[in-house]
Design an enzyme around this catalytic site. Structure first.
Site, PDB file in Angstrom:
ATOM      1  N   SER B  86      -5.934  -7.532  -0.112  1.00 22.49           N
ATOM      2  CA  SER B  86      -7.027  -6.956   0.669  1.00 22.49           C
ATOM      3  C   SER B  86      -8.384  -7.444   0.137  1.00 22.49           C
ATOM      4  O   SER B  86      -8.617  -8.648   0.100  1.00 22.49           O
ATOM      5  CB  SER B  86      -6.911  -5.439   0.634  1.00 22.49           C
ATOM      6  OG  SER B  86      -7.838  -4.861   1.507  1.00 22.49           O
ATOM      7  N   HIS B 195      -6.100  -2.305   7.685  1.00 23.65           N
ATOM      8  CA  HIS B 195      -5.004  -3.246   7.909  1.00 23.65           C
ATOM      9  C   HIS B 195      -4.155  -2.922   9.131  1.00 23.65           C
ATOM     10  O   HIS B 195      -2.943  -3.068   9.120  1.00 23.65           O
ATOM     11  CB  HIS B 195      -4.146  -3.368   6.642  1.00 23.65           C
ATOM     12  CG  HIS B 195      -4.964  -3.812   5.468  1.00 23.65           C
ATOM     13  ND1 HIS B 195      -5.556  -5.037   5.405  1.00 23.65           N
ATOM     14  CD2 HIS B 195      -5.333  -3.156   4.338  1.00 23.65           C
ATOM     15  CE1 HIS B 195      -6.251  -5.142   4.282  1.00 23.65           C
ATOM     16  NE2 HIS B 195      -6.141  -4.015   3.612  1.00 23.65           N
TER      17      HIS B 195
END
EC number: 2.3.1.39
Lengths: 553, 311
Positions: B86, B195
């Site tokens: 991430s 996400h």
């Protein structure tokens, strides 16, 4: 007629392959010293000896890897060398796939790609690699002589002399097969060697089959793949091993066999001198083996169980032990092991009574597979040895024991045994409604689902619950019932009606441990002839020299 | 033996994380640079209160990862591969020379602010352990409806997968998962449904911000988040950095790709050891360390020794 034939013959040259080979050899004259390619010129030489579009067989075995040559090939210039069609039995090193990432190679035929299975799947998806087929070993080796004849063979040996004679020693594996396919069809054979010497311990491959040798900058990679530390063998695996010995080996008098590489088969090897001995089975079962030199077989060999072992390859650390037990192993004049993967695979397929191995998934009909979704792994030796070649004719007790009818033309069968625990690690059921292999086929567009062992070849399934004698099932219905009965609480096992258990036992379609006079509570690690690698070393009189990663003392 | 550096994402932060970095001049330089670029002392962003803001968390993680990388670099240690989870992907991109640290700070700040603004309440993430992807996906598909959207998000391990979306949707999936055999299913302390497609507008704005900064070819191969490929083209990396916030992070596959490429020493940059634990479980044959757990000097020693032995 006569005149026409002569006219045709005049037009055609019958030596195009040889002519092309001579041309290539001429092109590197100034770069090489006779047969020897200088180590630091290997990339330049490869760019000339190999041509775009060539079919290149690269020696990548389970164990021995032509690592110097594969790294050099990956360093060639993709502007000069491209569209290669690679044939690699085991795709296991990163640079095997770098060849495709860099555009040097395009198409691949292989057997096993476990260590690179995610990259394989990604590259196929990204169009960087096109698939030939996922072969069984013998199919791949066989096709080297039919329609996958190599233009170039890149192989590895321990030593060479000035004439190109090769010593491959215990790790001969598939080198002779690959070399033969290229050498006798005017292909080019390059062998990397650890050492160039004046005198070889023995000649494994004659120099007249070899075109070039190159001394590698470091010894070829070799993995100890067949060493199982007895420390990791569990009580459940011991229970299964006892069931196999009683309910299969003793029952059918299995004399010749191949074992997989799992802990459950290592447990069987280590129970022969203890549990097997107590049943009085020595000399009656497990005498002839198609097997790598498994360290866990040492106690059985030392106790006089084993008459002969033929090997696919060597095993790191077993060299001295094997040399000191030449009555048992195939050895050369120099004393070291001679292995040969092609011949041993064939022996394991055609000449032994039984194959036993494990799997990650099995469906309700007994088809099994080790592939997982999103990965492209292929399979090792199991599909060859784990099937019943229909044309076989044997007269061993085990073979004849598989006859289930009185038909005058009835024939026996090879025993193919799958031994699994009903759940694998991570709470994943082994017995499933549908194999991941079916999804993999759909995801990747393979011609056939990558099934490892087909259900109709499987004669026995062993779980911690019991044994299913599938060869006795006279219908698919019965077969499913027998599998479900020993499939525990998996989706397949839950379809079993427990009321049927007793009738299945009476018919001999399944056997529970108690039916074989085995008490579950007796299945203890104390039964193992060796409980650690250290104890195996003791059994071997100190001849077995385990690699560092297996030494805990 | 090849070396991979892993850069953690959100969830690994803890108050005072920058104080735990190696006490090296190279580290101090990075922290000073961050403070001057942001016009605020980065030390103020790592307090307990400050870390309740996603933006502060992301900036602190980026800074810590880059600072630790520079400390290794100062000792002559360069990894063969980098990958970040991430926001950690931005640290990895800086390490690989793809983007400049100052540019990364600016974009990560925008990233954090966009994520904070987008979904103020009623959204978040959960995690399910001990259930495989296919099974979880079917539960998620069943639970999904437009008013209570929920998606499968990060695949951290084959049996550790996060879900993102509305809290009610997540709760439904967690309850079902527990009943259907998951060993654990719980809410995460996160207020943004990261996400998943709910953040696609963030991706779009992030793409614009990323367009304004120079991108270079990586001098260290870089594994992307979305498709778990090694990326060599700066354009692909830019796309990955923009899209990752609204796409599932294929962390497990990304680390498998590093392993298959030969990485056998994996070192997690600070803070924390989340990625190191995942790697240790996924690759029993590899050597896995984290700066936080093993200390900078041990990691440095092993990496140095490894470099000398070549393979």
């Amino acid at each position: 007629m006569e005149a026409t034939k002569q006219a045709i013959n005049k037009k055609r040259s019958w030596t195009t392959r040889l002519d092309a080979k001579k041309k290539r050899i001429d092109s590197v004259k100034n770069l090489v010293n006779g047969m020897v390619i200088p180590t630091d010129r290997i990339v330049d030489v490869m760019e000339k000896l190999i041509q775009p579009g060539d079919r290149v067989v690269l020696e990548g075995n389970n164990q021995k890897q032509a690592s110097f040559l594969s790294e050099a090939l990956a360093q060639t210039n993709p502007k000069k060398l491209f569209d290669l069609h690679m044939i690699i039995s085991s795709i296991s090193r990163p640079e095997h796939l770098d060849l495709f990432e860099r555009g040097i190679a395009k198409k691949v035929d292989f057997s096993y790609a476990g260590p690179q299975s995610l990259r394989m799947a990604q590259m196929l998806e990204d169009g960087k690699l096109t698939m030939g087929e996922i072969h069984t070993y013998i199919e791949l080796y066989g096709r080297l002589f039919i329609d996958l004849i190599p233009s170039v063979a890149l192989v590895a040996a321990d030593k060479a002399d000035r004439h190109g004679n090769l010593y491959t020693g215990p790790n001969t594996e598939e080198t002779p097969t690959i070399v033969e396919a290229a050498a006798f069809r005017d292909g080019i054979v390059i062998a990397q060697v650890n050492e160039l010497t004046d005198e070889l311990p023995r000649v494994d491959i004659p120099g007249s089959w070899i075109d070039y040798i190159v001394v590698a900058d470091e010894p070829y990679e070799l993995e100890p793949l067949f060493t199982r530390d007895p420390r990791h063998i569990t009580d459940i695996q011991i229970l299964q091993a006892m069931m196999v010995i009683r309910g299969i080996y003793e029952k059918h008098e299995v004399q010749s066999l191949n074992h997989g590489i799992g802990y459950n088969t290592a447990a069987i090897e280590l129970l022969l001198p203890t549990y097997g001995e107590s049943l009085g089975l020595k000399g009656k079962i497990c005498r002839h083996w198609a097997l790598n030199p498994h360290p866990t077989l040492i106690p059985a060999i030392e106790s006089g169980w084993v008459d002969s072992v033929h090997c696919f390859g060597g095993e790191v650390g077993m060299e001295k032990y094997v040399a000191a037990r030449r009555d048992v192993f195939f050895t050369g004049r120099d004393g070291t092991l001679r292995s040969n993967r092609t011949l041993c695979q064939m022996a394991g397929q055609y000449a032994v009574d039984l194959f036993i191995g494990s799997t990650l998934q099995m469906d309700s009909e007994g088809n099994s597979s080790t592939v997982t979704r999103g990965r492209l792994a292929g399979y090792g030796g199991a599909p060859n040895m784990g099937h019943d070649p229909g044309g076989r004719r044997h007269s061993t007790p085990a073979w004849l024991n598989m006859m289930t009818s009185n038909d005058p033309l009835a024939r026996g069968k090879k025993l193919v045994v799958q031994v699994v625990e009903t759940f694998q690690a991570g709470n994943k059921p082994v017995f499933v409604e549908s194999l991941d292999a079916v999804d993999v086929k759909n995801d990747t567009g393979l011609a056939a689902a990558p099934v490892m062992i087909y259900g109709d070849d499987v004669t026995h399934v062993v779980t911690e619950e019991g044994i299913a004698y599938l060869y006795k099932a006279d219908s698919m219905e019965k077969r499913r019932e027998a599998i479900a009965a020993i499939a525990g609480v998996t989706p397949v096992g839950l379809t079993h009606d427990s009321k049927k258990t007793d009738s299945l036992r009476r018919e001999g379609l399944i056997a529970l441990p108690e039916d074989l006079s085995i008490r579950r509570t007796d299945a203890k690690r104390s039964l193992l002839a060796a409980k650690s690698v250290e104890e195996i070393v003791q059994w071997s009189d100190g001849l077995y020299e385990p690699p560092a990663k297996f030494k805990s003392w | 033996m090849k070396i991979a550096f892993l850069f953690p994402g959100q969830g690994s932060q803890k108050p005072g994380l920058l104080n735990d970095l190696p006490h090296e001049t190279s580290v101090k330089k990075v922290l000073d640079e961050a403070s001057s670029a942001l016009n605020v002392s980065v030390y103020n962003l790592q307090t307990k209160e400050a870390l309740s803001s996603t933006t502060s968390v992301q900036i602190s993680l980026l800074t810590a990862g880059v600072a630790a990388f520079k400390a290794f670099e100062a000792e002559g240690i360069k990894p063969d591969y980098v990958a970040g989870h991430s926001v950690g992907a931005f640290s990895a991109a800086v390490a690989a020379g793809v983007i400049d640290f100052r540019d990364a700070l600016r974009v990560v700040k925008i990233r954090g602010e966009l994520m904070e603004r987008k979904y103020p309440q009623g959204y978040g993430m959960g995690v399910v352990l001990g259930m495989d992807e296919d099974k979880l996906q079917s539960l998620v598909s069943q639970a999904y409806d437009e008013k209570h959207p929920v998606f499968m998000s990060n695949k951290n391990a084959p049996d550790q997968i996060t879900i993102s979306g509305s809290l009610s949707g997540i709760q439904r999936v967690l309850d079902e998962a527990r009943q259907k055999g998951a060993s654990k299913a719980s809410m995460l302390d996160v207020s943004t449904p990261s996400h998943c497609p709910l953040l696609s507008s963030v991706s779009e704005e992030l793409a614009e911000a990323l367009h304004d900064i120079p991108f270079h070819r990586p001098f260290i191969p870089y594994a992307g988040n979305r498709r778990a490929r090694l990326l060599f083209d700066p354009v692909d990396i830019r796309l990955d950095l923009a899209e990752s916030v609204s796409s599932a992070v294929q962390w497990h596959d990304a680390s498998v790709v590093l392993y298959e490429n030969g990485a056998r020493l994996l070192i997690e940059m600070p803070p924390g050891n989340v990625l190191a634990r995942l790697a240790a479980k996924a690759f029993p044959e590899a050597r896995v360390m984290s700066v936080t757990e093993n200390g900078f000097s041990d990691c440095q020693y092993i990496a140095q020794k490894n470099k000398r032995s070549k393979k």
